[in-house]
Write an enzyme that holds these catalytic residues in place. Structure first.
Site, PDB file in Angstrom:
ATOM      1  N   LYS A 575      35.698  -5.124  -2.253  1.00 30.13           N
ATOM      2  CA  LYS A 575      35.102  -6.030  -1.269  1.00 30.13           C
ATOM      3  C   LYS A 575      35.228  -5.545   0.166  1.00 30.13           C
ATOM      4  CE  LYS A 575      37.359  -9.582  -3.108  1.00 30.13           C
ATOM      5  NZ  LYS A 575      37.521  -9.295  -4.542  1.00 30.13           N
ATOM      6  N   GLY A 660      45.873 -10.365 -15.121  1.00 27.29           N
ATOM      7  CA  GLY A 660      44.818  -9.592 -14.477  1.00 27.29           C
ATOM      8  C   GLY A 660      43.881 -10.383 -13.600  1.00 27.29           C
ATOM      9  N   GLU A 663      44.397  -9.989  -7.116  1.00 25.45           N
ATOM     10  CA  GLU A 663      44.235  -8.695  -6.468  1.00 25.45           C
ATOM     11  C   GLU A 663      45.534  -7.899  -6.691  1.00 25.45           C
ATOM     12  OE1 GLU A 663      41.573  -7.441  -4.665  1.00 25.45           O
ATOM     13  OE2 GLU A 663      40.462  -9.200  -5.343  1.00 25.45           O
ATOM     14  N   LYS A 678      35.020 -13.594   0.568  1.00 22.91           N
ATOM     15  CA  LYS A 678      33.912 -13.927  -0.334  1.00 22.91           C
ATOM     16  C   LYS A 678      32.899 -14.844   0.334  1.00 22.91           C
ATOM     17  CE  LYS A 678      36.599 -13.283  -4.573  1.00 22.91           C
ATOM     18  NZ  LYS A 678      37.258 -13.941  -5.724  1.00 22.91           N
TER      19      LYS A 678
END
Length: 810
Positions: A575, A660, A663, A678
């Protein structure tokens, strides 16, 4: 009468020559056969190099001569029975002595003329043909030089067909035999002095014999099973062309196809003699038939060829407009220095004319043209000649092109979509070829993308490079392996993994990396250097290249622009690029459009949920987005769905990390920074200029928890358990759930923890789900809702996978 020609690779050594003899004996049992042979493989190069060394005063020429003599003597001993060797060995020795005498003279004079080069160059075919004639029972040797007559243009002599045809016909009539063996390449002028027909001239010799004797066919035997749709050294999927017209063969050979020497076609075409291209080492293969009209072919294009080492000469100037004679003077100047023109193109404004020539002639061409137009240059009516080097010609050839529309569009579209810049374009009035001049560094890619566009409609190959093979990256590789068969059978797509990298190692293989062994190969790779990896990808210059970033690295994110500028598609799970300064984000979007390279980052928001894609579809269809509300952190949703005060908040966060969802550094999730990134990405995609500092963040995390290492972070959360329990209890007492919500309304963005009551769309959001509500001109009362699992390595990997497939649909 049939004529067979065997090239240098076919007669490279005694083993190969035995294969040739088998073919000759089989063919001659059917019809009278005339065989033309080249020199043993590599001999002509050794001869010419010996001349050059001698002219430089380098005694190393003697080493070349010794190699030449030894190879021929060895061939005699291996091919001819001992009882018959004496005369042939004597012939070889005598002519090797002649070669040595000539080179000694060159060495003493330090001078090498074109005439002497022709004399030396002719010895290769002379020796090979005599040896093969002695090895073939009943064969009659012909001295081609005595029959094929030319002018005295040494090195590339012009044939006198009238004289040569009469001499050849008379000789054959007066010397009947079942098999004739003749040296190729060699001829003589009217004075009987040796000339040659140019490198590759043995094909031409065979065609001259075939035409003079009205042969039923001419077979060119080489080391490939026919002419191919492209050079197999450049295109792995090149295919044999079963049938081709004379004109198509001439076009392909002119533009660099090495299977047949360009002048070969003319003599046989005038007599309508069919030509077969056959493979000495696979004589059972059908080969390629060259004839007046090719067999029925559903493909409008026959083949692709190229010439490297081209220079473009551009003559420009306002003084050329409307003035006749400029082209004539240009070509006359080039002709005066025997500079061959490969292609011509001129602008309709008559302001410029451009020609392509061999780069080796560029300096001579510039001097003579600048001299020819010196008056106009002095008056500023014409600019000094512009010379561009390091170029190649790519030609698309096919008789069927003139009856099909859209060929040029596909040709140039394939090049443009892969970032191949075109410097010049030429098309003959026959519409049999389309020619483009491109940078030499792009020629392999150019030929491959054109071949894919016209000859590989069934399968599209993607060259994939991945950065990051951790949790998500390894899942992606597993999915690629699992779906290989489906992609090939259902989508006709082959994804070839060409490079992988992690923080420690890099491994690149343009032929492809085995998906069941990538871990071992990566461990054996080079030490990691992301800039070196990016540069290697650019230098390889492969077609349909996609770069997938599955890291969280800023260094990788900052390399996207360099890739996009080379028309390499970028798929970003990372990102950082899209949440960096708006200026960088916007520059990537612009670069993507300018260079026609996809920049896709669907997984930046909601893992594999189609959030960004849907937003773009709304905007492209004319809708306007006024408000967005979202739960965008699968991690935070998982945490607050599983935290009830009965076990510590820290242990729930740890579970999310182990499964999982977080981050690499969970603080990015818990701080709300990841959610900020985001919502900023969604706002930017909706057309707003926004930076991180424009977003308000109502964080629920104590400042103490955000300091130190990740281990310190977990210890601090345990110490602050009372704080987290208080937040939970307040929401539970109000009959609400805790959700970390992002919102964007009329240009303003905010993120923070909120109490969500049972009537809200966000209340029934379980596990690691994400949800986005779009309020638009069309979705006013009821928003467009996208909801589903928004975290997890498998889901994120599948989103990256989908973007990779989208990236090639340009």
């Amino acid at each position: 009468m049939q004529v067979l020609k065997f090239g240098g690779s076919s007669v490279a050594n005694a083993v190969n020559i035995k294969k040739v003899i088998d073919i000759i004996q089989q063919k001659s049992s059917v019809d009278t056969t005339l065989v033309v042979v080249s020199a043993l493989g590599g001999i002509t190069d050794l001869l010419l190099e010996a001349c050059t060394l001698a002219a430089k005063g380098d005694e190393a020429y003697k080493e070349n001569l010794a190699i030449i003599e030894q190879r021929h003597l060895q061939a005699v001993r291996e091919l001819i029975p001992i009882t018959n060797q004496s005369s042939v060995l004597s012939f070889v020795k005598t002519h090797c002595n002649e070669m040595e005498d000539i080179c000694n003279g060159i060495f003493l004079l330090r001078e090498l003329s074109a005439r002497t080069k022709d004399r030396m160059g002719s010895y290769g075919e002379l020796l090979s043909s005599r040896i093969i004639a002695a090895a073939v029972p009943g064969a009659h040797w012909i001295d081609s030089a005595a029959l094929i007559k030319t002018n005295s243009l040494y090195g590339n002599a012009t044939v006198d067909f009238v004289v040569s045809d009469k001499a050849i016909s008379a000789y054959i009539i007066n010397n009947p035999a079942a098999v004739y063996i003749a040296p190729g390449f060699v001829a003589s002028d009217t004075q009987g002095i040796n000339t040659t027909l140019g490198r590759g001239g043995s094909d031409y010799s065979a065609a001259i014999f075939a035409a003079a004797l009205d042969a039923t066919l001419l077979e060119i035997w080489t080391d490939v099973s026919g002419m191919m749709t492209a050079d197999p050294r450049l295109v792995n999927n090149a295919k044999i062309i079963p049938s081709i017209s004379y004109q198509e063969a001439m076009e392909l050979s002119h533009f660099g196809a090495k299977v047949i020497y360009p002048p070969t076609i003319q003599p046989v075409m005038s007599k309508g003699i069919p030509v077969w291209i056959k493979n000495t080492f696979a004589p059972q293969d059908e080969g390629t038939l060259i004839q007046q009209k090719a067999a029925e072919n559903l493909n409008s294009v026959t083949g692709i060829s190229s010439i490297n080492n081209i220079a473009l000469l551009s003559l420009e100037g306002s003084g050329m407009i409307g003035i006749p004679g400029f082209s004539k003077r240009l070509f006359a100047a080039l002709a005066s220095k025997k500079v061959n023109v490969i292609l011509i193109t001129q602008s309709s404004s008559e302001h410029s004319i451009c020609v392509g020539i061999d780069a080796g002639d560029a300096d001579v061409a510039k001097d003579i043209i600048d001299e020819a137009f010196s008056h106009e240059i002095a008056l500023n009516k014409v600019e000094p000649l512009l010379v561009e080097r390091n170029l190649s010609v790519v030609a698309l050839v096919g008789d069927g092109m003139k009856s099909h529309t859209g060929i040029s569009g596909r040709f140039f579209g394939a090049l443009g979509k892969n970032g191949v810049n075109i410097r010049a374009i030429s098309q003959g009035s026959s519409e049999r070829n389309i020619t483009a001049v491109v940078s030499s560094k792009d020629v392999k890619k150019a030929i491959n993308v054109i071949h894919e566009a016209f000859f590989e409609k069934e399968i599209k190959e993607i060259n994939l490079f991945i950065a990051g093979v951790g949790n998500v990256g390894s899942k992606l590789l597993g999915q690629l392996k699992q779906q290989q068969g489906y992609l090939m059978n259902q989508l006709h797509v082959k994804i070839k993994l060409a490079g992988i990298a992690n923080s420690k190692k890099i491994y690149v293989n343009e032929e492809g990396i085995a998906l069941d062994n990538w871990q071992t190969l990566l461990q054996e790779g080079e030490d990691a250097d992301i800039n070196a990896y990016i540069n290697r990808i650019i230098q390889l210059n492969l077609r349909n290249t996609v770069f997938a970033d599955v890291t969280a690295s800023e260094n990788v994110a900052m390399a996207y622009k360099a890739l996009l500028e080379k028309t390499i598609a970028v798929v970003a799970c990372n990102k950082i690029a899209c949440s960096a300064l708006y200026e960088y984000y916007h520059s990537l979007k612009d670069t993507s459009k300018e260079y026609n390279a996809k920049f896709l980052f669907e997984t930046n928001v909601g893992a594999s949920l189609p959030i960004i894609g849907t937003l773009n579809d709304l905007l492209r269809s004319g809708d306007s987005v006024h408000k967005m509300q979202a739960v965008l952190s699968g991690t935070l949703n998982f945490v607050f769905n599983n935290y009830d005060g009965n076990r510590s908040f820290a242990s729930v966060v740890k579970q999310a990390q182990e499964e999982g969802y977080t981050e690499p550094d969970p603080r990015l999730d818990l701080s709300g920074k990841d959610v900020m990134r985001k919502i900023m990405i969604l706002a930017r995609e909706a057309g707003h200029v926004i930076e991180m500092e424009h977003i308000s963040n109502n964080s629920f995390m104590p400042d103490e928890c955000m300091k130190g290492s990740v281990d310190d972070f977990y210890q601090s959360m345990e110490a602050q358990e009372a704080h987290f329990k208080k937040i939970y209890q307040a929401a539970a007492a109000a009959g609400c759930k805790l959700k970390f919500v992002a919102s964007f309304t009329e240009g303003k963005a905010a993120v923070g923890l909120q109490h969500i009551d049972p009537a809200h769309d966000f209340y029934h959001l379980y596990g690691k789900d994400n949800i986005v509500l779009f309020y638009t001109d069309r979705y006013i009362q009821q928003p467009l809702v996208i909801k589903g699992a928004g975290a997890g390595a498998d889901l994120t990997a599948s989103g990256v996978f989908a973007d990779i497939l989208r990236a090639i649909n340009r």
